[in-house]
Design a protein around this motif. Structure first.
Motif, PDB file in Angstrom:
ATOM      1  N   ASP A  58       0.830  -1.209   0.000  1.00 56.52           N
ATOM      2  CA  ASP A  58       0.000   0.000   0.000  1.00 56.52           C
ATOM      3  C   ASP A  58       0.861   1.255   0.000  1.00 56.52           C
ATOM      4  OD1 ASP A  58      -2.266  -1.504  -0.005  1.00 56.52           O
ATOM      5  OD2 ASP A  58      -2.681  -1.300   2.140  1.00 56.52           O
ATOM      6  N   GLU A  59       2.005   1.200   0.691  1.00 59.46           N
ATOM      7  CA  GLU A  59       2.873   2.373   0.783  1.00 59.46           C
ATOM      8  C   GLU A  59       3.746   2.536  -0.461  1.00 59.46           C
ATOM      9  OE1 GLU A  59       6.575   4.090   3.540  1.00 59.46           O
ATOM     10  OE2 GLU A  59       5.710   2.117   3.951  1.00 59.46           O
ATOM     11  N   TRP A  60       4.332   1.419  -0.946  1.00 55.55           N
ATOM     12  CA  TRP A  60       5.333   1.502  -2.010  1.00 55.55           C
ATOM     13  C   TRP A  60       4.770   1.200  -3.396  1.00 55.55           C
ATOM     14  CZ3 TRP A  60      10.633   2.617  -1.323  1.00 55.55           C
ATOM     15  CH2 TRP A  60      11.017   2.840   0.001  1.00 55.55           C
ATOM     16  N   ARG A  61       3.578   0.611  -3.446  1.00 52.10           N
ATOM     17  CA  ARG A  61       2.929   0.263  -4.710  1.00 52.10           C
ATOM     18  C   ARG A  61       3.869  -0.572  -5.603  1.00 52.10           C
ATOM     19  NH1 ARG A  61       1.789   5.390  -3.406  1.00 52.10           N
ATOM     20  NH2 ARG A  61       3.282   6.268  -4.876  1.00 52.10           N
ATOM     21  N   GLU A  62       4.149  -0.128  -6.825  1.00 51.88           N
ATOM     22  CA  GLU A  62       4.942  -0.940  -7.748  1.00 51.88           C
ATOM     23  C   GLU A  62       6.442  -0.767  -7.559  1.00 51.88           C
ATOM     24  OE1 GLU A  62       3.660  -0.264 -11.738  1.00 51.88           O
ATOM     25  OE2 GLU A  62       1.818  -1.437 -11.477  1.00 51.88           O
ATOM     26  N   ASN A  63       6.846  -0.086  -6.506  1.00 55.08           N
ATOM     27  CA  ASN A  63       8.276   0.076  -6.214  1.00 55.08           C
ATOM     28  C   ASN A  63       8.749  -0.883  -5.131  1.00 55.08           C
ATOM     29  OD1 ASN A  63       8.256   2.079  -8.064  1.00 55.08           O
ATOM     30  ND2 ASN A  63       8.586   3.779  -6.659  1.00 55.08           N
ATOM     31  N   TYR A  64       7.933  -1.895  -4.821  1.00 51.68           N
ATOM     32  CA  TYR A  64       8.284  -2.867  -3.784  1.00 51.68           C
ATOM     33  C   TYR A  64       8.392  -4.255  -4.406  1.00 51.68           C
ATOM     34  CZ  TYR A  64       7.630  -5.898   0.322  1.00 51.68           C
ATOM     35  OH  TYR A  64       7.770  -6.871   1.291  1.00 51.68           O
ATOM     36  N   TYR A  65       9.508  -4.931  -4.120  1.00 53.78           N
ATOM     37  CA  TYR A  65       9.772  -6.263  -4.665  1.00 53.78           C
ATOM     38  C   TYR A  65      10.299  -7.171  -3.551  1.00 53.78           C
ATOM     39  CZ  TYR A  65       9.839  -3.619  -9.082  1.00 53.78           C
ATOM     40  OH  TYR A  65       9.524  -2.793 -10.132  1.00 53.78           O
ATOM     41  N   MET A  66       9.867  -8.430  -3.600  1.00 56.69           N
ATOM     42  CA  MET A  66      10.431  -9.446  -2.708  1.00 56.69           C
ATOM     43  C   MET A  66      11.329 -10.367  -3.523  1.00 56.69           C
ATOM     44  SD  MET A  66       7.337 -10.611  -0.192  1.00 56.69           S
ATOM     45  CE  MET A  66       6.733  -9.566   1.121  1.00 56.69           C
ATOM     46  N   MET A  67      12.386 -10.861  -2.890  1.00 57.31           N
ATOM     47  CA  MET A  67      13.352 -11.710  -3.591  1.00 57.31           C
ATOM     48  C   MET A  67      13.638 -12.954  -2.761  1.00 57.31           C
ATOM     49  SD  MET A  67      15.952  -8.613  -4.623  1.00 57.31           S
ATOM     50  CE  MET A  67      16.785  -9.398  -5.972  1.00 57.31           C
ATOM     51  N   GLY A  68      13.733 -14.097  -3.438  1.00 57.98           N
ATOM     52  CA  GLY A  68      14.018 -15.343  -2.738  1.00 57.98           C
ATOM     53  C   GLY A  68      14.342 -16.452  -3.723  1.00 57.98           C
ATOM     54  N   PRO A  69      14.445 -17.697  -3.231  1.00 54.28           N
ATOM     55  CA  PRO A  69      14.780 -18.826  -4.108  1.00 54.28           C
ATOM     56  C   PRO A  69      13.553 -19.319  -4.885  1.00 54.28           C
ATOM     57  CG  PRO A  69      14.509 -19.596  -1.859  1.00 54.28           C
ATOM     58  CD  PRO A  69      14.336 -18.103  -1.817  1.00 54.28           C
ATOM     59  N   TYR A  70      13.794 -19.879  -6.040  1.00 57.80           N
ATOM     60  CA  TYR A  70      12.716 -20.415  -6.877  1.00 57.80           C
ATOM     61  C   TYR A  70      12.538 -21.902  -6.604  1.00 57.80           C
ATOM     62  CZ  TYR A  70      10.504 -22.331 -11.092  1.00 57.80           C
ATOM     63  OH  TYR A  70       9.688 -23.015 -11.959  1.00 57.80           O
ATOM     64  N   PHE A  71      11.319 -22.294  -6.297  1.00 59.32           N
ATOM     65  CA  PHE A  71      10.948 -23.698  -6.199  1.00 59.32           C
ATOM     66  C   PHE A  71       9.727 -23.905  -7.097  1.00 59.32           C
ATOM     67  CE2 PHE A  71      13.057 -22.775  -2.152  1.00 59.32           C
ATOM     68  CZ  PHE A  71      14.002 -23.788  -2.114  1.00 59.32           C
ATOM     69  N   GLU A  72       9.827 -24.846  -8.000  1.00 56.55           N
ATOM     70  CA  GLU A  72       8.813 -24.984  -9.048  1.00 56.55           C
ATOM     71  C   GLU A  72       7.410 -25.149  -8.482  1.00 56.55           C
ATOM     72  OE1 GLU A  72       7.881 -27.714 -13.029  1.00 56.55           O
ATOM     73  OE2 GLU A  72       9.603 -28.149 -11.747  1.00 56.55           O
ATOM     74  N   HIS A  73       7.263 -26.008  -7.460  1.00 60.56           N
ATOM     75  CA  HIS A  73       5.926 -26.247  -6.910  1.00 60.56           C
ATOM     76  C   HIS A  73       5.361 -24.973  -6.281  1.00 60.56           C
ATOM     77  CE1 HIS A  73       2.577 -28.226  -4.942  1.00 60.56           C
ATOM     78  NE2 HIS A  73       2.960 -27.689  -3.789  1.00 60.56           N
ATOM     79  N   ASN A  74       6.197 -24.259  -5.523  1.00 57.27           N
ATOM     80  CA  ASN A  74       5.731 -23.022  -4.890  1.00 57.27           C
ATOM     81  C   ASN A  74       5.333 -21.983  -5.926  1.00 57.27           C
ATOM     82  OD1 ASN A  74       6.303 -24.207  -2.445  1.00 57.27           O
ATOM     83  ND2 ASN A  74       8.248 -23.131  -2.150  1.00 57.27           N
ATOM     84  N   PHE A  75       6.122 -21.875  -6.983  1.00 53.82           N
ATOM     85  CA  PHE A  75       5.833 -20.874  -8.017  1.00 53.82           C
ATOM     86  C   PHE A  75       4.522 -21.203  -8.730  1.00 53.82           C
ATOM     87  CE2 PHE A  75       6.145 -18.821 -12.157  1.00 53.82           C
ATOM     88  CZ  PHE A  75       6.635 -17.569 -11.822  1.00 53.82           C
ATOM     89  N   SER A  76       4.297 -22.480  -9.027  1.00 49.96           N
ATOM     90  CA  SER A  76       3.100 -22.854  -9.790  1.00 49.96           C
ATOM     91  C   SER A  76       1.822 -22.731  -8.964  1.00 49.96           C
ATOM     92  CB  SER A  76       3.239 -24.291 -10.300  1.00 49.96           C
ATOM     93  OG  SER A  76       3.350 -25.205  -9.220  1.00 49.96           O
ATOM     94  N   THR A  77       1.934 -22.799  -7.638  1.00 49.71           N
ATOM     95  CA  THR A  77       0.737 -22.762  -6.791  1.00 49.71           C
ATOM     96  C   THR A  77       0.524 -21.421  -6.094  1.00 49.71           C
ATOM     97  OG1 THR A  77       2.006 -23.694  -4.932  1.00 49.71           O
ATOM     98  CG2 THR A  77       0.791 -25.236  -6.348  1.00 49.71           C
ATOM     99  N   GLN A  78       1.561 -20.566  -6.005  1.00 51.69           N
ATOM    100  CA  GLN A  78       1.437 -19.338  -5.226  1.00 51.69           C
ATOM    101  C   GLN A  78       1.719 -18.062  -6.011  1.00 51.69           C
ATOM    102  OE1 GLN A  78       3.293 -19.357  -1.237  1.00 51.69           O
ATOM    103  NE2 GLN A  78       3.784 -21.497  -1.557  1.00 51.69           N
ATOM    104  N   VAL A  79       2.237 -18.193  -7.205  1.00 51.55           N
ATOM    105  CA  VAL A  79       2.698 -17.005  -7.941  1.00 51.55           C
ATOM    106  C   VAL A  79       2.020 -16.939  -9.303  1.00 51.55           C
ATOM    107  CG1 VAL A  79       4.691 -15.771  -8.874  1.00 51.55           C
ATOM    108  CG2 VAL A  79       4.934 -17.097  -6.752  1.00 51.55           C
ATOM    109  N   GLU A  80       1.572 -15.740  -9.657  1.00 54.00           N
ATOM    110  CA  GLU A  80       1.030 -15.481 -10.993  1.00 54.00           C
ATOM    111  C   GLU A  80       2.107 -14.763 -11.806  1.00 54.00           C
ATOM    112  OE1 GLU A  80      -2.769 -13.207 -13.096  1.00 54.00           O
ATOM    113  OE2 GLU A  80      -2.107 -12.628 -11.083  1.00 54.00           O
ATOM    114  N   GLY A  81       2.618 -15.427 -12.799  1.00 55.23           N
ATOM    115  CA  GLY A  81       3.686 -14.851 -13.604  1.00 55.23           C
ATOM    116  C   GLY A  81       3.236 -13.613 -14.355  1.00 55.23           C
ATOM    117  N   CYS A  82       4.130 -12.621 -14.444  1.00 54.27           N
ATOM    118  CA  CYS A  82       3.838 -11.398 -15.198  1.00 54.27           C
ATOM    119  C   CYS A  82       5.158 -10.723 -15.557  1.00 54.27           C
ATOM    120  CB  CYS A  82       2.941 -10.457 -14.390  1.00 54.27           C
ATOM    121  SG  CYS A  82       3.679  -9.824 -12.873  1.00 54.27           S
TER     122      CYS A  82
END
Length: 706
Positions: A58-82
């Motif tokens: 809410d504060e940073w809008r599109e200027n906020y990013y999280m970074m971490g390791p990629y795990f295929e199962h987590n990405f396919s179930t929790q992340v919407e690619g864009c």
């Protein structure tokens, strides 16, 4: 849309202390938050990141990013690619991708939907030896080949430092970059970024020191010997010296070092040799749990569901009154001593003795929700639920038949003969149902078949104290060695529903840097027991004059012996058992009223302060900040409630199912919940500053200034 709260409940947001510092120019900044648990649930840091994402987005809008390791199962179930919205981020990612390293971008499907940048560690593993050499050349830290977690952390850190180098080269002088790193697994990224003089502000947060966890897991007398440990030797003896070096290097490389509680600040000062600049307590999204007086009704509904389970589990031995039964629980990782299960079991033995000696008709059923190694459900536990269901079906069948005959007789204008309404077959069915409830063994202590039954710490201590769920015991124990799930055939409840149905959460932890479990109880209006060695307990002591009156019982495990702490916990539980039902209702109102204190909308400002401080140190020409000025944030400091013990005479409207039997308990003392809530809201004082000692409280012997 979240429901609004009743004014008499906890509407403190209107008088939250004003944030006196200027807002950060977020349009001219990019914020990156780095952690191993981004989209990857391992422990409590996942909860911190997930719940904090909404207010940060809410504060940073599109200027906020999280970074971490990629795990295929987590990405396919929790992340919407864009696609990344910022062209510099896209170019930095492409630079890594063109060099053979896979980078994935998308929105994490949690509240706030923050952007995430996930790095595929496996695709870059071929660089490991070279990056190990870079780390050795940079800071003389070597990593053993067989520590996969440390090696993966180095690969992730090298990719992140590479990404930041490409990004800052693209951006130039504007916008400036802030990198916030969580825990030692994110440490290599911070170390390499600083050693390569990448122009960015850095913040490092430790949620618990690495060595502190290991020492406490080994039952060391940790807090009384903080200044006596040989840190390097202890880390070496536990074969984690390289991890400790990564953590310590990250702490000293960061522009700003933060930790989650005052007690962890004391620990970090001794273990890592740097005093934290800011304490950043952990919060929750309180609006998820709050809706007028609905939480009282939810407590009643979910308590009924727990009672149904108890009816089945104790079939054949159900000689106690469920309306006079209280449900206590402890939950979390299975760390027997760190989580305080040892002192809890001993206190339960003493509580059982007190309830029997005083001939108290209250029964306490205690749940241990801690995952352990099992191979299946206990047959006796499943049988109990089947017997309960069979009895329920039999009772309903007889009730339907009885009701139809009664209805027909009344239609004819006759008073039915009760002997003719139920025939011999009905009595036979009911007798068979009663005989089916007979059992020749005691109700089981554990709901599952344990793989290491003979050495399990909880079961060994249950045998030692003799709490076997016998008829004479006023304290019954149920060990559920799996996390709760609504799909379970045994206890089909989610954790949140289960907590709402309980009367008291007990978390007498010895080592708990923060402690989300008592915090979750608080925002759901459930009283809890914590300790002054947990971050949550220290935070509540800092802000509340009489925590016990608000349903926060704080056991002193820092300045008392284990025997004294055990007696104190026993007394807390015994006094709770002596409360009337209506007193407990009022106490739940008071407990829920504290929830704004744990809201990220209030606690998030400590993160804002840490970022501002980091910017002033990294870019002193652009961002002016006087580090000598104390944090201009005030905390709530609640007084002791006006009516203790609570009188419900003016709050019967909040009682979900009113009990006439207790009408005369406290009528002599007037109580107005609205007036009390208003008085609490007006008592906002006592600045919460790192190192501050509350007014009127002397610093304890040996207590650090942290």
């Amino acid at each position: 849309m979240p429901l609004s709260r009743s004014l008499s409940m906890s509407s403190l947001s209107g008088v939250l202390p004003a944030w006196e510092e200027d807002e950060l120019p977020v349009d001219d900044l990019l914020l990156f938050e780095v952690a191993w648990e981004v989209t990857n649930k391992v422990g409590g840091i996942y909860t911190v990141l997930q719940t904090k994402a909404k207010i940060t987005t809410d504060e940073w809008r599109e200027n906020y990013y999280m970074m971490g390791p990629y795990f295929e199962h987590n990405f396919s179930t929790q992340v919407e690619g864009c696609e990344p919205p910022h062209p510099a981020v896209r170019k930095a990612m492409d630079s890594l991708i063109h060099n053979g390293c896979q980078v994935h971008f998308g929105r994490w499907l949690i509240e706030g939907s923050p952007f995430v940048i996930l790095f595929d560690i496996g695709s870059a593993a071929w660089n490991l030896d070279r990056w190990k050499g870079d780390l050795w050349q940079t800071c003389s830290i070597g990593l053993p080949y067989d520590d996969r977690e440390a090696n993966d952390s180095l690969i992730l850190g090298s990719l992140i430092a590479w990404f930041f180098k490409e990004l800052t080269d693209q951006l130039g002088d504007k916008p400036n970059v802030i990198g916030h790193f969580h825990e030692w697994q994110a440490g290599p990224g911070l170390i390499l970024s600083r050693s390569r003089k990448i122009p960015m502000a850095t913040v490092f947060t430790t949620h618990a020191t690495l060595l502190g966890r290991y020492l406490c897991a080994g039952n060391a007398d940790f807090y009384n010997n903080l200044d006596k440990f040989s840190i390097d030797k202890e880390a070496g003896d536990r074969q984690i010296y390289h991890r400790y070096c990564l953590e310590r290097a990250a702490v000293h490389c960061a522009h700003v070092f933060t930790t989650v509680s005052q007690i962890t600040a004391v620990e970090a000062n001794h273990m890592l040799h740097r005093k934290p600049d800011v304490v950043t307590p952990n919060g929750l999204n309180v609006k998820k749990f709050s809706a007028m007086h609905e939480f009282q009704n939810l407590h009643s509904t979910n308590k009924t569901r727990i009672q149904e389970f108890v009816r089945g589990h104790f079939y054949g031995h159900l000689d106690f009154n469920l309306d006079r039964t209280l449900f206590f629980f402890i939950a979390g990782r299975y760390e027997f001593c760190n989580k305080g299960a040892d002192i809890f079991l001993e206190s339960l033995s003493r509580l059982n003795y007190l309830l029997r000696v005083h001939r108290n008709d209250v029964t306490v059923v205690v749940f241990f929700i801690m995952p352990a190694k099992t191979n299946n459900f206990n047959v006796e536990s499943l049988k109990g639920q089947a017997v309960r269901k069979q009895l329920w079906d039999t009772a309903h069948a007889v009730k339907e038949k009885f009701g139809k005959k009664l209805y027909d007789a009344l239609l004819k204008g006759q008073i039915p003969d009760m002997n003719s309404i139920l025939d011999r077959d009905d009595f036979t069915i009911m007798k068979r149902a009663i005989y089916a409830t007979q059992r020749h063994s005691l109700p089981p202590v554990t709901t599952h078949n344990m793989l290491d039954d003979t050495t399990d710490p909880i079961l060994c201590n249950v045998r030692r104290i003799g709490l076997f769920n016998s008829r004479n015991d006023r304290v019954k124990v149920i060990f559920h060695p799996e996390f709760l799930s609504s799909t379970s055939p045994l206890l089909p409840m989610d954790y949140e529903d289960f907590v709402r149905g309980c009367n008291l959460g007990v978390f007498p932890s010895y080592y708990e840097p923060w402690g989300y479990t008592p915090g979750e109880c608080t925002v759901m209006g459930i009283p809890s027991v914590t300790t002054n060695l947990s971050g949550f307990g220290c935070f509540m002591e800092e802000h509340i004059s009489d925590p016990a009156a608000y349903g926060i019982y704080i056991v002193d495990r820092r300045f008392r012996s284990p025997e004294e702490s055990c007696n104190q916990l026993t007394q807390f539980m015994f006094s709770f058992c002596q409360q009337s039902r209506r007193q407990r209702i009022i106490q739940r109102n008071r407990t829920e009223r504290l929830s704004d204190l744990l809201d990220w909308r209030y606690l998030g400002r400590f993160y804002v302060h840490a970022r501002r401080l980091a910017l002033s140190r990294a870019f002193p020409d652009k961002f002016q900040f006087d580090p000598a000025v104390p944090l201009k944030t005030e905390g709530f400091h609640y007084p002791r409630p006006a009516s203790v013990p609570p009188s419900p005479s003016a709050s019967l409207h909040s009682t979900p199912h009113h009990s006439d039997a207790e009408d005369d308990d406290d009528d002599n003392e007037p109580y107005d919940e609205d007036e009390e809530a208003e008085r609490d809201r007006l008592n906002i004082k006592a600045p919460f500053v790192l190192g501050a000692v509350p007014k009127g409280k002397k610093k304890q012997p040996g207590e650090s200034g942290n």
